[in-house]
Write a protein that holds these residues in place. Structure first.
Motif, short mmCIF file in Angstrom:
data_model
loop_
_atom_site.label_atom_id
_atom_site.label_comp_id
_atom_site.label_asym_id
_atom_site.label_seq_id
_atom_site.Cartn_x
_atom_site.Cartn_y
_atom_site.Cartn_z
N LYS A 78 45.42 26.93 16.28
CA LYS A 78 45.27 28.34 16.64
C LYS A 78 43.78 28.63 16.81
O LYS A 78 42.97 28.25 15.97
N LEU A 79 43.44 29.33 17.91
CA LEU A 79 42.04 29.64 18.20
C LEU A 79 41.85 31.14 18.37
O LEU A 79 42.58 31.79 19.11
N ILE A 80 40.88 31.68 17.65
CA ILE A 80 40.43 33.05 17.89
C ILE A 80 39.34 32.96 18.96
O ILE A 80 38.32 32.29 18.75
N VAL A 81 39.57 33.59 20.11
CA VAL A 81 38.63 33.50 21.22
C VAL A 81 37.92 34.83 21.40
O VAL A 81 38.55 35.85 21.68
N ARG A 98 35.44 28.20 29.58
CA ARG A 98 35.32 26.78 29.86
C ARG A 98 35.55 25.96 28.59
O ARG A 98 36.19 24.90 28.62
N LEU A 99 35.07 26.46 27.47
CA LEU A 99 35.28 25.77 26.20
C LEU A 99 36.74 25.84 25.77
O LEU A 99 37.28 24.87 25.22
N VAL A 100 37.40 26.97 26.03
CA VAL A 100 38.81 27.11 25.68
C VAL A 100 39.66 26.05 26.38
O VAL A 100 40.64 25.55 25.83
N ASN A 105 46.53 23.28 24.52
CA ASN A 105 47.79 23.55 23.80
C ASN A 105 47.61 24.54 22.65
O ASN A 105 48.56 24.80 21.91
N ALA A 106 46.42 25.06 22.49
CA ALA A 106 46.15 25.95 21.36
C ALA A 106 46.78 27.33 21.58
O ALA A 106 46.89 27.81 22.72
N GLU A 107 47.18 27.95 20.47
CA GLU A 107 47.62 29.34 20.51
C GLU A 107 46.39 30.23 20.41
O GLU A 107 45.55 30.03 19.53
#
Length: 268
Positions: A78-81, A98-100, A105-107
Motif C-alpha cells: 500500500k502506497l500513500i501518494v 513516474r515513481l509510482v 500492483n500497489a494499492e
C-alpha cells in the motif's frame, strides 16, 4: 504587410497577458514559501522525536514480538501518494507519478488534488491536511495492517533538498525496521516496551505522514515559484523578439508606402 503587423500585435498582447499571469502566480507561490518552510521544519522536528523513540524501542529484543516488526503474510503493498494541489509546478507532479509506476500492483491512497484526479478518491488537499486527518488515517492503516490486509506500507513524497532542487522519493514505514543496539541507559518504559511500541506506532505513522506532506507542499510551492520565474523570463524574451519583428514589419510597411507615394508622384 498590414496583416503581419496586426497578427504580431495580437501575439504580443497574448504573451503579455500570460506574463502577467505567471508573475501573479509567482508572487502567490513566494508568499507561501516562508509559512510552508516553517511548517516543514516544525514537522521535521516532531517526526524526528517520534522516530527516535520508536527506534529505541525496536532495538529491544522484547519488541521483536510486535506484529509491526514481525510483519504478516500479505504480499499487498500500500502506497500513500502525495502530489500537488495544483499544476504549473514544473516536473513536480510528473516526477511523483513516474515513481509510482515502479509499483504497478500497489494499492494507492492519494493525497493532493492531482493525485486524486489520477488515482481516485482520497484527501483532496495536501496544503490543508491536518494532524486530525493524519491520526484518523494512521489508525485505519494500523488496523488494516494488523488484520493482514496489506504487508508493506510506504509513502511517495517529494523531498525539499534546496530552493533549486526537489526530488520524488519513497519512504517505507511498515513493517518497522529492526534496529540493532541497546536502549538508552536510564530509560524506563511502563508498563513494558512491547506495549509502548504497539501503542506508539499510530502516532509514529502520523508523525511520518505529516512530515512528508509538509515537506511535499514546501517542495511544491518552491517548484511552482521556479517554474513561474522561468515562464516569466521566457515570456519576456518572446515579447522582445515579437516586438523586434513588429518594428521591422512596421518599418517595412512605412518604407513600402513611401516608395509607392514617390513612384506615384513620378508618374504625374
Amino acid at each position: 504587410m498590414g496583416a503581419d503587423t496586426k497578427a504580431l500585435r495580437t501575439r504580443i498582447k497574448s504573451v503579455d497577458s500570460t506574463l502577467h499571469l505567471t508573475t501573479a502566480m509567482g508572487f502567490v507561490a513566494s508568499s507561501k514559501i516562508r509559512r510552508a518552510t516553517e511548517k516543514m521544519n516544525k514537522s521535521r522536528q516532531y517526526s524526528k522525536a517520534v522516530t527516535k523513540i520508536v527506534e529505541q524501542l525496536t532495538s529491544s529484543a522484547e519488541c521483536r514480538k510486535s506484529p509491526y516488526i514481525k510483519g504478516n503474510e500479505s504480499i499487498v503493498t500500500k502506497l500513500i501518494v502525495i502530489a500537488g494541489d495544483r499544476g504549473l509546478a514544473g516536473g513536480y507532479n510528473a516526477n511523483v507519478f513516474r515513481l509510482v509506476k515502479q509499483y504497478p500492483n500497489a494499492e494507492i491512497i492519494p493525497i493532493g488534488k492531482r493525485a486524486c484526479d489520477r488515482f481516485g478518491s482520497g484527501f483532496i488537499t495536501s496544503e490543508n491536511f491536518t494532524m486530525e486527518d493524519g491520526a484518523q488515517l494512521s489508525k485505519e492503516l494500523c488496523r488494516e495492517y494488523l488484520e493482514g490486509e496489506f504487508g508493506r506500507l510506504g509513502i511517495i513524497y517529494t523531498k525539499s533538498i534546496s530552493v533549486m532542487t526537489q526530488e520524488a522519493s519513497v519512504k517505507w514505514l511498515l513493517p518497522l525496521e529492526k534496529k540493532d543496539g541497546e536502549k538508552q541507559s536510564g530509560t524506563i518504559f511502563e508498563p513494558d516496551e512491547l506495549t509502548i511500541l504497539n501503542t506508539a506506532v499510530p502516532e509514529y505513522l502520523n508523525g511520518k505522514l505529516i512530515g512528508c506532506i509538509r515537506e511535499s507542499f514546501c517542495a511544491e510551492v518552491l517548484a511552482r515559484r521556479m517554474a513561474m520565474d522561468s515562464a516569466g523570463k521566457n515570456a519576456q524574451m518572446m515579447i522582445d523578439d515579437l516586438q523586434l519583428q513588429y518594428n521591422r514589419a512596421r518599418q517595412g510597411a512605412i518604407t513600402q508606402e513611401i516608395t509607392e507615394i514617390v513612384a506615384g508622384a513620378g508618374d504625374d
